[in-house]
Design a protein around this motif. Structure first.
Motif, PDB file in Angstrom:
ATOM      1  N   LEU A 183      -3.856 -12.523  -4.837  1.00  0.00           N
ATOM      2  CA  LEU A 183      -3.184 -11.682  -3.802  1.00  0.00           C
ATOM      3  C   LEU A 183      -2.836 -10.430  -4.010  1.00  0.00           C
ATOM      4  O   LEU A 183      -2.412  -9.987  -5.170  1.00  0.00           O
ATOM      5  N   ARG A 184      -3.600  -9.465  -3.136  1.00  0.00           N
ATOM      6  CA  ARG A 184      -3.445  -7.957  -3.487  1.00  0.00           C
ATOM      7  C   ARG A 184      -2.523  -7.386  -2.707  1.00  0.00           C
ATOM      8  O   ARG A 184      -2.405  -7.462  -1.529  1.00  0.00           O
ATOM      9  N   SER A 185      -1.333  -6.689  -3.283  1.00  0.00           N
ATOM     10  CA  SER A 185      -0.366  -6.021  -2.460  1.00  0.00           C
ATOM     11  C   SER A 185      -0.353  -4.557  -2.894  1.00  0.00           C
ATOM     12  O   SER A 185      -0.476  -4.099  -3.626  1.00  0.00           O
ATOM     13  N   PHE A 186       0.433  -4.007  -1.687  1.00  0.00           N
ATOM     14  CA  PHE A 186       0.650  -2.496  -2.024  1.00  0.00           C
ATOM     15  C   PHE A 186       1.967  -2.329  -1.197  1.00  0.00           C
ATOM     16  O   PHE A 186       2.290  -2.691   0.008  1.00  0.00           O
ATOM     17  N   ALA A 192      10.223  -4.878  -8.279  1.00  0.00           N
ATOM     18  CA  ALA A 192      10.662  -5.527  -7.027  1.00  0.00           C
ATOM     19  C   ALA A 192      10.076  -6.824  -6.734  1.00  0.00           C
ATOM     20  O   ALA A 192      10.545  -7.488  -6.060  1.00  0.00           O
ATOM     21  N   LEU A 193       8.622  -6.747  -6.802  1.00  0.00           N
ATOM     22  CA  LEU A 193       7.641  -7.868  -6.533  1.00  0.00           C
ATOM     23  C   LEU A 193       8.324  -9.032  -7.230  1.00  0.00           C
ATOM     24  O   LEU A 193       8.499 -10.310  -6.989  1.00  0.00           O
ATOM     25  N   GLU A 194       8.280  -8.741  -8.526  1.00  0.00           N
ATOM     26  CA  GLU A 194       8.720  -9.864  -9.693  1.00  0.00           C
ATOM     27  C   GLU A 194      10.058 -10.478  -9.101  1.00  0.00           C
ATOM     28  O   GLU A 194      10.256 -11.678  -9.250  1.00  0.00           O
ATOM     29  N   GLU A 195      11.028  -9.578  -8.792  1.00  0.00           N
ATOM     30  CA  GLU A 195      12.212 -10.133  -8.309  1.00  0.00           C
ATOM     31  C   GLU A 195      12.123 -11.127  -7.430  1.00  0.00           C
ATOM     32  O   GLU A 195      12.789 -12.027  -7.332  1.00  0.00           O
ATOM     33  N   GLU A 196      11.230 -10.732  -6.233  1.00  0.00           N
ATOM     34  CA  GLU A 196      10.959 -11.454  -5.157  1.00  0.00           C
ATOM     35  C   GLU A 196      10.664 -12.931  -5.332  1.00  0.00           C
ATOM     36  O   GLU A 196      10.844 -14.150  -4.878  1.00  0.00           O
ATOM     37  N   ILE A 197       9.829 -13.268  -6.540  1.00  0.00           N
ATOM     38  CA  ILE A 197       9.244 -14.277  -6.906  1.00  0.00           C
ATOM     39  C   ILE A 197       9.525 -14.853  -8.353  1.00  0.00           C
ATOM     40  O   ILE A 197       8.813 -15.766  -8.905  1.00  0.00           O
ATOM     41  N   LYS A 198      10.493 -14.144  -8.811  1.00  0.00           N
ATOM     42  CA  LYS A 198      11.035 -14.731 -10.103  1.00  0.00           C
ATOM     43  C   LYS A 198      11.217 -16.202 -10.421  1.00  0.00           C
ATOM     44  O   LYS A 198      10.688 -16.745 -11.526  1.00  0.00           O
ATOM     45  N   ASP A 199      11.749 -16.847  -9.328  1.00  0.00           N
ATOM     46  CA  ASP A 199      12.024 -18.263 -10.035  1.00  0.00           C
ATOM     47  C   ASP A 199      10.727 -18.965  -9.966  1.00  0.00           C
ATOM     48  O   ASP A 199      10.670 -19.836 -10.755  1.00  0.00           O
ATOM     49  N   LEU A 200       9.775 -18.562  -9.278  1.00  0.00           N
ATOM     50  CA  LEU A 200       8.405 -19.172  -9.305  1.00  0.00           C
ATOM     51  C   LEU A 200       7.723 -18.792 -10.349  1.00  0.00           C
ATOM     52  O   LEU A 200       7.047 -19.850 -11.017  1.00  0.00           O
ATOM     53  N   ILE A 201       7.736 -17.734 -11.025  1.00  0.00           N
ATOM     54  CA  ILE A 201       7.098 -17.081 -12.448  1.00  0.00           C
ATOM     55  C   ILE A 201       7.907 -18.054 -13.420  1.00  0.00           C
ATOM     56  O   ILE A 201       7.067 -18.678 -14.046  1.00  0.00           O
ATOM     57  N   GLY A 215      -4.050   0.625 -10.373  1.00  0.00           N
ATOM     58  CA  GLY A 215      -3.983   1.814  -9.562  1.00  0.00           C
ATOM     59  C   GLY A 215      -3.078   1.825  -8.348  1.00  0.00           C
ATOM     60  O   GLY A 215      -3.016   2.143  -7.337  1.00  0.00           O
ATOM     61  N   GLY A 216      -1.761   1.344  -8.817  1.00  0.00           N
ATOM     62  CA  GLY A 216      -0.642   1.550  -7.834  1.00  0.00           C
ATOM     63  C   GLY A 216      -0.802   0.119  -7.031  1.00  0.00           C
ATOM     64  O   GLY A 216       0.419   0.070  -6.275  1.00  0.00           O
ATOM     65  N   GLU A 217      -1.676  -0.618  -6.751  1.00  0.00           N
ATOM     66  CA  GLU A 217      -1.694  -2.027  -6.374  1.00  0.00           C
ATOM     67  C   GLU A 217      -0.748  -2.969  -7.291  1.00  0.00           C
ATOM     68  O   GLU A 217      -1.128  -3.028  -8.488  1.00  0.00           O
ATOM     69  N   ILE A 218      -0.178  -3.886  -6.683  1.00  0.00           N
ATOM     70  CA  ILE A 218       0.191  -5.033  -7.753  1.00  0.00           C
ATOM     71  C   ILE A 218      -0.470  -6.440  -7.245  1.00  0.00           C
ATOM     72  O   ILE A 218      -0.409  -6.604  -5.930  1.00  0.00           O
ATOM     73  N   THR A 219      -1.306  -7.078  -7.957  1.00  0.00           N
ATOM     74  CA  THR A 219      -2.141  -8.285  -7.644  1.00  0.00           C
ATOM     75  C   THR A 219      -1.303  -9.087  -8.248  1.00  0.00           C
ATOM     76  O   THR A 219      -0.680  -9.229  -9.379  1.00  0.00           O
ATOM     77  N   VAL A 220      -1.158 -10.296  -7.772  1.00  0.00           N
ATOM     78  CA  VAL A 220      -0.329 -11.584  -8.033  1.00  0.00           C
ATOM     79  C   VAL A 220      -1.772 -12.530  -8.199  1.00  0.00           C
ATOM     80  O   VAL A 220      -2.421 -12.965  -7.274  1.00  0.00           O
ATOM     81  N   ARG A 221      -2.127 -12.991  -9.301  1.00  0.00           N
ATOM     82  CA  ARG A 221      -3.159 -13.901  -9.645  1.00  0.00           C
ATOM     83  C   ARG A 221      -2.590 -15.340  -9.911  1.00  0.00           C
ATOM     84  O   ARG A 221      -1.722 -15.446 -10.774  1.00  0.00           O
ATOM     85  N   ILE A 222      -2.946 -16.375  -9.088  1.00  0.00           N
ATOM     86  CA  ILE A 222      -2.630 -17.547  -9.393  1.00  0.00           C
ATOM     87  C   ILE A 222      -3.689 -18.292  -9.710  1.00  0.00           C
ATOM     88  O   ILE A 222      -5.122 -18.344  -9.348  1.00  0.00           O
ATOM     89  N   THR A 223      -3.440 -19.085 -10.667  1.00  0.00           N
ATOM     90  CA  THR A 223      -4.726 -19.726 -11.483  1.00  0.00           C
ATOM     91  C   THR A 223      -4.308 -21.142 -11.718  1.00  0.00           C
ATOM     92  O   THR A 223      -3.257 -21.601 -12.256  1.00  0.00           O
ATOM     93  N   ASP A 248       4.505 -11.501   1.991  1.00  0.00           N
ATOM     94  CA  ASP A 248       3.361 -11.461   2.834  1.00  0.00           C
ATOM     95  C   ASP A 248       3.101 -10.129   3.651  1.00  0.00           C
ATOM     96  O   ASP A 248       1.992  -9.643   3.617  1.00  0.00           O
ATOM     97  N   LYS A 249       4.457  -9.335   3.931  1.00  0.00           N
ATOM     98  CA  LYS A 249       3.884  -8.111   4.712  1.00  0.00           C
ATOM     99  C   LYS A 249       3.586  -7.242   3.660  1.00  0.00           C
ATOM    100  O   LYS A 249       3.005  -5.921   3.958  1.00  0.00           O
ATOM    101  N   TYR A 250       3.777  -7.368   2.542  1.00  0.00           N
ATOM    102  CA  TYR A 250       2.955  -6.364   1.362  1.00  0.00           C
ATOM    103  C   TYR A 250       1.353  -6.782   0.902  1.00  0.00           C
ATOM    104  O   TYR A 250       0.926  -5.933   0.293  1.00  0.00           O
ATOM    105  N   VAL A 251       1.114  -7.778   1.391  1.00  0.00           N
ATOM    106  CA  VAL A 251      -0.198  -8.601   0.973  1.00  0.00           C
ATOM    107  C   VAL A 251      -1.140  -7.939   1.913  1.00  0.00           C
ATOM    108  O   VAL A 251      -1.300  -8.283   2.950  1.00  0.00           O
ATOM    109  N   PHE A 252      -2.199  -7.111   1.501  1.00  0.00           N
ATOM    110  CA  PHE A 252      -3.100  -6.734   2.300  1.00  0.00           C
ATOM    111  C   PHE A 252      -4.493  -7.311   2.238  1.00  0.00           C
ATOM    112  O   PHE A 252      -5.370  -7.236   3.076  1.00  0.00           O
ATOM    113  N   GLY A 253      -4.712  -8.169   1.140  1.00  0.00           N
ATOM    114  CA  GLY A 253      -6.004  -8.790   1.027  1.00  0.00           C
ATOM    115  C   GLY A 253      -6.034  -9.672  -0.205  1.00  0.00           C
ATOM    116  O   GLY A 253      -4.880  -9.979  -1.091  1.00  0.00           O
TER     117      GLY A 253
END
Ligand code: ATP
Length: 413
Positions: A183-186, A192-201, A215-223, A248-253
């Motif tokens: 999931l690619r977010s900007f 801040a993003l890690e904080e949002e999903i800390k429990d899941l991580i 490059g300024g994007e944060i991507t979340v890789r689910i494997t 979701d509002k930060y995920v662009f692609g």
């Protein structure tokens, strides 16, 4: 089962070439469900290669080497392995024929050195090289399997796909599948993003979650690892839903979808056009938009207006605005946005001005100060940013932010 990848070649250690073979193998082996737990790099040196191979033989079940199968004295991978495993090398006639054929077809003389490439360890399986001269080999012992692949990436990749992948699956069985989705977010910082999903991580197991900054994007890789693709997909879908419910509002692609692709797609879907007046980005946003085939549908035109004179003559920024507020100002960015919008009769006009550094800063206008304005027929918006980083990072961040602004604007319509 543990796999170790050994990349050989002194030029890798000297930083003269980038090691692309190891990541390729790691990615493909992971996709096939095999665990790569070690990677090493060693130069073309008999003693050190012996050391590295000895360590690998003790800790890995399967060892895959790349490089050092060539005709020169520096190409010693097969010799070192044969010596370590107590195997003799012999001249493998079919491989020699393959090499001879290569030279005859091209009317070239084969040198004696090329005989080295056809030397194979006793008992080894020979892997055909459809893209080059040196055959690969598989040497099996009671404890280990040692696979030698050539160094040139297209030869290595071809041999891996045609020979090694089928061999590994046949020999060690289907390992299930490992499937990833990114999931690619900007717009939200890494912490801040890690904080949002800390429990899941924290609770992650299968699927696993990894955050990457690119490059300024944060991507979340689910494997996910599962027996088949459908089950892996289900595990990923469930986790994706949980993650999206937070960010979701930060995920662009997803996966390979870039900001320029998604932004272009949105413009096309809404039948909107955009024009850009770029100063500190030097046309970078336009360049990225035009990387997407078909972008002429929504990109009307751009002007790189670097000097004050260009801002005035090409885009119609009033000289008084530049005198009063400076070229790096909200007022200048807004004049650029509306000027370019008029010039190209587009739905959206973008004006970008800033200080990419390292020079050009003043006390009240530091390096990284950037203004991005967006004009459409109804309104004008302008945002001020204070980016951190070197010149290239500031340009990239500005471009990412401009693309993101266009997207947010369209989504809000
Ligand atoms: P050759 O038959 O060309 O001699 P080889 O198996 O002996 O092949 P090397 O001599 O080790 O391979 O490497 C040949 C070339 O392949 C290198 O000069 C380099 O361009 C490329 N190469 C080797 N290893 C890698 C690697 N790990 N990543 C990317 N390129 C590589």
């Amino acid at each position: 089962m543990i796999i170790e990848i050994i990349s050989t070649g002194t030029e890798l250690l000297l930083g003269q070439i980038v090691n692309t073979n190891a990541p390729y193998l790691a990615r493909r082996l992971n996709e096939l469900g095999f665990d790569v737990l070690f990677q090493s790099t060693v130069g073309d040196n008999r003693e050190r290669m012996t050391q590295v191979l000895s360590v690998a033989l003790a800790r890995a079940d399967v060892i895959i080497t790349t490089g050092g199968l060539g005709p020169t004295q520096g190409d010693i991978t097969k010799e070192v392995t044969a010596a370590l495993l107590g195997r003799k090398l012999y001249l493998h006639e079919p491989s020699l024929d393959h090499i001879k054929c290569f030279f005859t077809r091209r009317n070239l003389n084969m040198s004696d050195n090329n005989l080295r490439q056809a030397m194979i360890a006793e008992g080894a399986l020979v892997l055909k090289n459809s893209f080059g001269l040196a055959p690969g080999t598989v040497v099996e012992t009671e404890k280990n399997t040692v696979i030698h692949l050539p160094g040139p990436p297209y030869e290595m990749e071809g041999m891996f796909e045609q020979e090694v992948a089928p061999y590994l699956i046949q020999r060690f069985g289907d390992q299930g599948v490992i499937f990833s989705k990114t999931l690619r977010s900007f717009g939200l910082g890494e912490s801040a993003l890690e904080e949002e999903i800390k429990d899941l991580i924290k609770a992650q197991n299968n699927p696993t979650i990894a955050l990457l900054v690119r490059g300024g994007e944060i991507t979340v890789r689910i494997t996910a690892k599962a027996s088949d693709q459908q089950s892996a997909q289900k595990l990923i879908d469930d986790m994706e839903q949980k993650i999206r419910s937070r960010i979701d509002k930060y995920v662009f692609g997803i996966n390979d979808e870039t900001q320029e692709l998604v932004t272009g797609r949105l413009l096309a879907a809404k039948k909107l056009t955009v024009a850009l007046a770029e100063s500190c980005t030097g046309g970078l946003v336009t360049n990225r938009l035009t990387d997407i085939p078909g972008s002429s549908e929504y990109l009307t035109g751009s002007v790189v207006c670097y000097s004050n004179a260009a801002k005035i003559s090409a885009v119609g920024v009033p000289a008084s605005t530049l005198e009063e507020f400076g070229a790096v100002s909200s007022q200048a960015a807004q004049a650029m946005a509306s000027g370019i919008r008029n010039l190209f009769a587009s739905d959206i006009g973008i004006g970008i001005t800033g200080i990419a550094g390292p020079g050009g800063a003043t006390d009240d206008k530091p390096v990284g100060l950037v203004f991005i304005a967006l004009a459409d027929k109804k309104a004008m918006q302008c945002h001020q940013y204070n980016f951190i980083g070197d010149r290239m990072a500031i340009k990239q961040r500005t471009a990412n932010t401009a693309l993101s602004l266009i997207r947010q604007h369209i989504n809000a319509l």
